[in-house]
Motif scaffolding. Structure first.
Motif, mmCIF file in Angstrom:
data_model
loop_
_atom_site.group_PDB
_atom_site.id
_atom_site.type_symbol
_atom_site.label_atom_id
_atom_site.label_comp_id
_atom_site.label_asym_id
_atom_site.label_seq_id
_atom_site.Cartn_x
_atom_site.Cartn_y
_atom_site.Cartn_z
ATOM 1 N N CYS A 213 0.007 2.782 2.413
ATOM 2 C CA CYS A 213 -0.380 1.940 1.280
ATOM 3 C C CYS A 213 -0.834 2.749 0.077
ATOM 4 C CB CYS A 213 -1.481 0.980 1.705
ATOM 5 S SG CYS A 213 -0.950 -0.236 2.933
ATOM 6 N N MET A 214 -1.537 3.838 0.295
ATOM 7 C CA MET A 214 -1.975 4.664 -0.819
ATOM 8 C C MET A 214 -0.768 5.240 -1.552
ATOM 9 S SD MET A 214 -5.259 4.683 -1.212
ATOM 10 C CE MET A 214 -5.376 6.122 -2.275
ATOM 11 N N TRP A 215 0.159 5.803 -0.806
ATOM 12 C CA TRP A 215 1.348 6.405 -1.405
ATOM 13 C C TRP A 215 2.159 5.362 -2.173
ATOM 14 C CZ3 TRP A 215 3.217 10.741 -2.995
ATOM 15 C CH2 TRP A 215 4.589 10.891 -3.222
ATOM 16 N N LEU A 216 2.354 4.196 -1.587
ATOM 17 C CA LEU A 216 3.147 3.154 -2.232
ATOM 18 C C LEU A 216 2.443 2.599 -3.467
ATOM 19 C CD1 LEU A 216 4.351 1.316 0.992
ATOM 20 C CD2 LEU A 216 5.727 2.763 -0.517
ATOM 21 N N ALA A 217 1.120 2.446 -3.397
ATOM 22 C CA ALA A 217 0.369 1.879 -4.525
ATOM 23 C C ALA A 217 0.438 2.761 -5.767
ATOM 24 C CB ALA A 217 -1.084 1.666 -4.121
ATOM 25 N N PHE A 218 0.611 4.053 -5.577
ATOM 26 C CA PHE A 218 0.613 4.964 -6.721
ATOM 27 C C PHE A 218 1.993 5.501 -7.081
ATOM 28 C CE2 PHE A 218 -3.878 5.043 -5.593
ATOM 29 C CZ PHE A 218 -4.481 5.040 -6.832
ATOM 30 N N THR A 219 3.018 5.237 -6.241
ATOM 31 C CA THR A 219 4.321 5.841 -6.538
ATOM 32 C C THR A 219 5.510 4.889 -6.448
ATOM 33 O OG1 THR A 219 4.746 6.543 -4.247
ATOM 34 C CG2 THR A 219 3.476 8.064 -5.639
ATOM 35 N N ASP A 220 5.383 3.760 -5.745
ATOM 36 C CA ASP A 220 6.540 2.884 -5.526
ATOM 37 C C ASP A 220 6.600 1.799 -6.606
ATOM 38 O OD1 ASP A 220 8.661 2.031 -3.273
ATOM 39 O OD2 ASP A 220 7.725 0.227 -4.097
ATOM 40 N N ASP A 221 7.690 1.739 -7.334
ATOM 41 C CA ASP A 221 7.815 0.804 -8.458
ATOM 42 C C ASP A 221 7.740 -0.652 -8.011
ATOM 43 O OD1 ASP A 221 8.050 2.901 -10.232
ATOM 44 O OD2 ASP A 221 10.243 2.872 -10.255
ATOM 45 N N ASP A 222 8.394 -0.999 -6.894
ATOM 46 C CA ASP A 222 8.387 -2.385 -6.436
ATOM 47 C C ASP A 222 6.982 -2.811 -6.008
ATOM 48 O OD1 ASP A 222 11.091 -2.588 -6.907
ATOM 49 O OD2 ASP A 222 11.665 -2.130 -4.851
ATOM 50 N N TRP A 223 6.311 -1.967 -5.272
ATOM 51 C CA TRP A 223 4.946 -2.272 -4.819
ATOM 52 C C TRP A 223 4.027 -2.466 -6.023
ATOM 53 C CZ3 TRP A 223 2.902 -1.802 0.440
ATOM 54 C CH2 TRP A 223 1.506 -1.917 0.520
ATOM 55 N N ARG A 224 4.116 -1.563 -6.982
ATOM 56 C CA ARG A 224 3.245 -1.605 -8.152
ATOM 57 C C ARG A 224 3.517 -2.858 -9.001
ATOM 58 N NH1 ARG A 224 0.787 3.075 -9.680
ATOM 59 N NH2 ARG A 224 1.263 2.801 -11.898
ATOM 60 N N ALA A 225 4.775 -3.265 -9.095
ATOM 61 C CA ALA A 225 5.118 -4.452 -9.873
ATOM 62 C C ALA A 225 4.589 -5.727 -9.213
ATOM 63 C CB ALA A 225 6.633 -4.544 -10.040
#
Length: 291
Positions: free
Chosen positions: A160-172
């Motif tokens: 979750c940490m990695w996705l929250a700061f690097t994944d465009d779909d997750w962040r959107a």
């Protein structure tokens, strides 16, 4: 006349072979390392294991060569974590080294069949099992599509940490991203206080600092908060805005794995989750390695 090798010699050679086999099965990506140049042998290099375990390269090489050297329980603990050993492998490691495990009840990354069944029974509520490092160990079909397509990600990226700061779909999908990410970093720092010397935590922290300027800026604030739940708004790409309550149910000590669920707070969000599950069933996407 047949000469029988002393038990200590047999143990050292068995330990050497076991360590080598565990090292060769792990990819650099699984522990947050770049793949780098072409590798002549599978898995990690000896120097990479030494780095992840905070031991000398020569010393670790001698260990794999079955040389007569002393190895402490603390070093064995570090090696078990660096090589991502499960509970059975960890027990075997300490038995081969004829050492007492200082942390025999350490949680392993495996998820039992009953836990997987529980996740399925919670549908359409999105639910997953995470460890305190935010690795997503298992999840149900609704959670698989809640913030991004988890099944499409490599297992080492399901954090979750990695996705929250690097994944465009997750962040959107996160409606109030700056506030949520600030809280996540603060929770991560609070959790990491008990794991400062552990290779897997240091590897993830290094990966985040190298991969996200936003994370580096937030991390420098040294903020900490506890793991309390909270309401969240998620803009799901398939069913629209969802108003959910995020909750944690600890499956062991507070530093261990936890069941994470998202409960709808209104009828529209409940209906949205039901449509999301229906969509996942229709797609019949291949099951991800973590499911």
């Amino acid at each position: 006349m047949t000469t029988v090798a002393p038990e200590s010699d047999v143990r050292r050679h068995e330990l050497a072979e076991f360590l080598r086999s565990r090292r060769e099965r792990i990819t650099p990506e699984q522990v947050g390392l770049p793949h780098g140049r072409r590798r002549r042998t599978p898995g990690l290099r000896r120097e990479e294991v030494a780095h992840l375990s905070a031991v000398g390269v020569t010393w670790y090489t001698w260990l794999e060569q079955a040389r007569e050297i002393q190895v402490s329980a603390q070093v064995l603990d570090a090696l078990a974590r660096a090589l991502l050993m499960d509970r059975s492998e960890r027990t075997h490691l300490f038995a081969l080294a004829d050492a007492v495990d200082p942390n025999p009840d350490a949680p392993c990354p495996t998820v039992t069949p009953s836990m997987r069944a529980m996740l399925d029974q919670l549908e359409p509520l999105p639910a997953c099992i995470q460890n305190s490092r935010y690795d997503i160990l298992a999840y149900n079909r609704t959670y698989a599509r809640l913030l991004c397509d988890l099944d499409a990600l490599a297992p080492e990226d399901r954090n979750c940490m990695w996705l929250a700061f690097t994944d465009d779909d997750w962040r959107a999908a996160v409606a109030d991203l700056p506030d949520v990410n600030r809280m996540m970093a603060a929770k991560f720092r609070a959790s990491m206080a008990g794991h400062l010397a552990e290779p897997a935590w240091k590897t993830l922290l290094n990966r985040l600092e190298n991969g996200s300027p936003e994370f580096r800026e937030i991390w420098a604030r040294h903020e900490v908060v506890d793991q309390s739940g909270r309401e969240k708004y998620i803009r799901n790409a398939h069913v629209g805005l969802l108003h959910l309550e995020h909750t944690n149910l600890w499956l062991g000590p507070s530093s261990g794995p936890r069941l994470v669920t998202y409960v709808p707070l209104d009828a529209a969000s409940r209906a949205g989750l039901e449509r999301l599950l229906e969509m996942s069933v229709r797609e019949a996407a291949p099951v991800g390695a973590a499911r």
